[in-house]
Write a protein that holds these residues in place. Structure first.
Motif, PDB file in Angstrom:
ATOM      1  N   PRO A   7       0.832  -1.214   0.000  1.00 32.11           N
ATOM      2  CA  PRO A   7       0.000   0.000   0.000  1.00 32.11           C
ATOM      3  C   PRO A   7       0.865   1.263   0.000  1.00 32.11           C
ATOM      4  CG  PRO A   7      -0.710  -1.545   1.713  1.00 32.11           C
ATOM      5  CD  PRO A   7       0.557  -2.086   1.137  1.00 32.11           C
ATOM      6  N   GLU A   8       0.487   2.228  -0.829  1.00 27.00           N
ATOM      7  CA  GLU A   8       1.252   3.480  -0.899  1.00 27.00           C
ATOM      8  C   GLU A   8       1.342   4.155   0.468  1.00 27.00           C
ATOM      9  OE1 GLU A   8       3.221   4.789  -3.193  1.00 27.00           O
ATOM     10  OE2 GLU A   8       2.796   2.920  -4.256  1.00 27.00           O
ATOM     11  N   LYS A   9       0.250   4.025   1.224  1.00 28.38           N
ATOM     12  CA  LYS A   9       0.203   4.636   2.555  1.00 28.38           C
ATOM     13  C   LYS A   9       1.319   4.075   3.436  1.00 28.38           C
ATOM     14  CE  LYS A   9      -2.822   4.392   6.587  1.00 28.38           C
ATOM     15  NZ  LYS A   9      -2.683   3.053   7.129  1.00 28.38           N
ATOM     16  N   PHE A  10       1.540   2.764   3.334  1.00 31.57           N
ATOM     17  CA  PHE A  10       2.589   2.134   4.131  1.00 31.57           C
ATOM     18  C   PHE A  10       3.971   2.645   3.714  1.00 31.57           C
ATOM     19  CE2 PHE A  10       5.828  -1.243   4.189  1.00 31.57           C
ATOM     20  CZ  PHE A  10       5.962  -1.413   5.562  1.00 31.57           C
ATOM     21  N   LYS A  11       4.207   2.671   2.388  1.00 30.53           N
ATOM     22  CA  LYS A  11       5.522   3.124   1.905  1.00 30.53           C
ATOM     23  C   LYS A  11       5.794   4.558   2.359  1.00 30.53           C
ATOM     24  CE  LYS A  11       5.428   0.443  -2.367  1.00 30.53           C
ATOM     25  NZ  LYS A  11       5.564   0.574  -3.813  1.00 30.53           N
ATOM     26  N   LYS A  12       4.739   5.357   2.335  1.00 26.61           N
ATOM     27  CA  LYS A  12       4.866   6.751   2.739  1.00 26.61           C
ATOM     28  C   LYS A  12       5.227   6.845   4.226  1.00 26.61           C
ATOM     29  CE  LYS A  12       2.099  10.765   1.959  1.00 26.61           C
ATOM     30  NZ  LYS A  12       0.749  11.236   1.706  1.00 26.61           N
ATOM     31  N   GLU A  13       4.579   5.993   5.010  1.00 30.62           N
ATOM     32  CA  GLU A  13       4.854   5.999   6.449  1.00 30.62           C
ATOM     33  C   GLU A  13       6.293   5.593   6.738  1.00 30.62           C
ATOM     34  OE1 GLU A  13       0.413   5.043   8.335  1.00 30.62           O
ATOM     35  OE2 GLU A  13       1.810   3.402   7.989  1.00 30.62           O
ATOM     36  N   VAL A  14       6.761   4.581   6.008  1.00 33.56           N
ATOM     37  CA  VAL A  14       8.143   4.132   6.217  1.00 33.56           C
ATOM     38  C   VAL A  14       9.119   5.261   5.885  1.00 33.56           C
ATOM     39  CG1 VAL A  14       9.942   2.523   5.448  1.00 33.56           C
ATOM     40  CG2 VAL A  14       7.600   1.706   5.789  1.00 33.56           C
ATOM     41  N   ARG A  15       8.890   5.898   4.730  1.00 36.25           N
ATOM     42  CA  ARG A  15       9.782   6.993   4.332  1.00 36.25           C
ATOM     43  C   ARG A  15       9.755   8.127   5.346  1.00 36.25           C
ATOM     44  NH1 ARG A  15      11.709   6.268  -0.852  1.00 36.25           N
ATOM     45  NH2 ARG A  15      10.582   4.653  -1.981  1.00 36.25           N
ATOM     46  N   ALA A  16       8.533   8.407   5.840  1.00 32.30           N
ATOM     47  CA  ALA A  16       8.395   9.490   6.817  1.00 32.30           C
ATOM     48  C   ALA A  16       9.174   9.164   8.091  1.00 32.30           C
ATOM     49  CB  ALA A  16       6.928   9.721   7.135  1.00 32.30           C
ATOM     50  N   LEU A  17       9.093   7.923   8.529  1.00 33.89           N
ATOM     51  CA  LEU A  17       9.785   7.537   9.759  1.00 33.89           C
ATOM     52  C   LEU A  17      11.296   7.592   9.594  1.00 33.89           C
ATOM     53  CD1 LEU A  17       7.599   4.524  10.944  1.00 33.89           C
ATOM     54  CD2 LEU A  17       7.948   6.659  12.166  1.00 33.89           C
ATOM     55  N   LEU A  18      11.761   7.267   8.374  1.00 38.54           N
ATOM     56  CA  LEU A  18      13.197   7.207   8.135  1.00 38.54           C
ATOM     57  C   LEU A  18      13.809   8.568   7.844  1.00 38.54           C
ATOM     58  CD1 LEU A  18      15.119   4.663   7.896  1.00 38.54           C
ATOM     59  CD2 LEU A  18      12.710   4.152   8.085  1.00 38.54           C
ATOM     60  N   GLU A  19      12.965   9.443   7.310  1.00 38.54           N
ATOM     61  CA  GLU A  19      13.400  10.742   6.814  1.00 38.54           C
ATOM     62  C   GLU A  19      14.390  11.448   7.740  1.00 38.54           C
ATOM     63  OE1 GLU A  19      12.771  13.443   3.615  1.00 38.54           O
ATOM     64  OE2 GLU A  19      11.231  11.999   4.085  1.00 38.54           O
ATOM     65  N   LYS A  20      13.976  11.605   8.977  1.00 41.26           N
ATOM     66  CA  LYS A  20      14.845  12.350   9.876  1.00 41.26           C
ATOM     67  C   LYS A  20      15.467  11.434  10.910  1.00 41.26           C
ATOM     68  CE  LYS A  20      12.978  16.776   8.942  1.00 41.26           C
ATOM     69  NZ  LYS A  20      11.919  17.706   9.273  1.00 41.26           N
ATOM     70  N   ASP A  21      15.662  10.189  10.474  1.00 39.45           N
ATOM     71  CA  ASP A  21      16.299   9.225  11.351  1.00 39.45           C
ATOM     72  C   ASP A  21      15.528   9.036  12.650  1.00 39.45           C
ATOM     73  OD1 ASP A  21      18.194   7.392  11.013  1.00 39.45           O
ATOM     74  OD2 ASP A  21      19.740   8.439  12.155  1.00 39.45           O
ATOM     75  N   ARG A  22      14.215   9.013  12.520  1.00 38.59           N
ATOM     76  CA  ARG A  22      13.417   8.804  13.724  1.00 38.59           C
ATOM     77  C   ARG A  22      12.790   7.423  13.710  1.00 38.59           C
ATOM     78  NH1 ARG A  22      10.532  14.416  12.934  1.00 38.59           N
ATOM     79  NH2 ARG A  22      12.017  15.752  14.008  1.00 38.59           N
ATOM     80  N   ALA A  23      13.429   6.513  12.974  1.00 37.39           N
ATOM     81  CA  ALA A  23      12.843   5.192  12.866  1.00 37.39           C
ATOM     82  C   ALA A  23      12.728   4.554  14.242  1.00 37.39           C
ATOM     83  CB  ALA A  23      13.699   4.319  11.962  1.00 37.39           C
ATOM     84  N   PRO A  24      11.530   4.078  14.588  1.00 36.83           N
ATOM     85  CA  PRO A  24      11.415   3.355  15.847  1.00 36.83           C
ATOM     86  C   PRO A  24      12.234   2.071  15.752  1.00 36.83           C
ATOM     87  CG  PRO A  24       9.388   3.210  14.558  1.00 36.83           C
ATOM     88  CD  PRO A  24      10.302   4.130  13.824  1.00 36.83           C
TER      89      PRO A  24
END
Ligand SMILES: [Zn+2]
Length: 287
Positions: A7-24
């Motif tokens: 799902p595009e929504k999922f890919k977007k969420e992953v990118r958002a989390l990684l963007e500023k190195d805030r990946a849980p």
């Protein structure tokens, strides 16, 4: 290049989390089919190891290794042989190895594609690492539903849903209601107005489906506020009014609401959790 039918929504969420190195560090992937969850886990693992800015680029050396299953720092933890459950030994080996620095990657990534097969004792053993993970380790758990996991484990993970069967019964009218409630909630919490928040939640009374969808939607808004990629008025508002720890706290509140939905809590209780949780963001702002 491997195609990811996610799902595009999922890919977007992953990118958002990684963007500023805030990946849980501990992630739970739920919903959809087992195959999709596995693909999503590989995609997330690639994002964690990717050497480029727009992670996962799916083309760099690290991404390629993850996609072809040969990255030395990405481990699959799953039952082999006859036993259906993930063995205690497997969890023990996670606990023994995860404190050793990665071989070549940015992180050590443990993928548990069928976390629903973890027996409670194995979950408890895993909990020890989830509570204080080494900074270079990440854990990706996949499960059809969150109900298979202990509440203590659930409290340590960030859940990303890959498709929500709850969406099925939503009518256009409900959709509009949900959009309206989300906007009103964002405004109320941004202004620190407790009464406005309670009023905003009124339309959700006696409508569990709408409570669940609002919690999902607000969670998405918080993620985009966290990433700084604010595409909507609400996300801009949240990003401007709250610090990162506050946004994360609000995200936890919504996760709590979604857990209660899964436990079949009644709507009055759900709305209490919603309102109390979000109101707890206020005191520091009232001064
Ligand atoms: Zn890459």
């Amino acid at each position: 290049m491997k195609k990811f039918d996610l799902p595009e929504k999922f890919k977007k969420e992953v990118r958002a989390l990684l963007e500023k190195d805030r990946a849980p560090q501990s992630i739970l992937l739920t919903g959809s089919t087992e195959n999709t969850r596995r693909n999503a886990a590989v995609y997330f693992a690639a994002a964690l190891e990717c050497e480029e800015k727009n992670a996962p680029c799916l083309t760099c050396r690290a991404c390629q290794k993850v996609l072809s299953g040969v990255h030395p720092d990405v481990y699959w933890v799953e039952s082999t042989g006859k036993s259906d459950s993930v063995r205690m030994d497997d969890v023990r080996s996670i606990r023994e190895t995860c404190y050793v620095v990665p071989n070549e990657g940015k992180r050590k990534v443990y993928l548990i594609p069928r976390a629903e097969r973890l027996r409670p004792e194995a979950q408890n053993a895993l909990l020890k690492v989830l509570e204080e993970p080494p900074r270079f380790s990440a854990f990706l758990l996949c499960s059809e539903s969150r109900a298979a996991l202990l509440p203590t484990v659930l409290s340590r993970v960030v859940e990303l849903s890959l498709g929500d069967s709850r969406d099925d019964g939503i009518t256009k009218k409900q959709e509009e209601k949900i959009t309206g409630v989300c906007l009103a909630v964002c405004r109320a919490i941004a202004e620190g107005e407790e009464y406005a928040l309670l009023k905003a939640l009124v339309p959700l009374e006696k409508d569990r489906l709408a409570v669940a969808r609002c919690a999902d939607r607000l969670g998405e808004l918080l993620l985009s506020a966290l990433s700084g990629q604010n595409e909507s008025e609400e996300a801009v508002l949240l990003g401007r009014c709250f610090s990162v720890p506050q946004l994360l706290k609000a995200y936890d509140v919504l996760t709590g609401v979604k857990e209660a939905v899964d436990r079949n809590a009644n709507t009055s209780l759900l709305l209490c959790l919603f309102a109390d949780g979000l109101c707890s963001l206020f005191p520091a702002r009232h001064g």
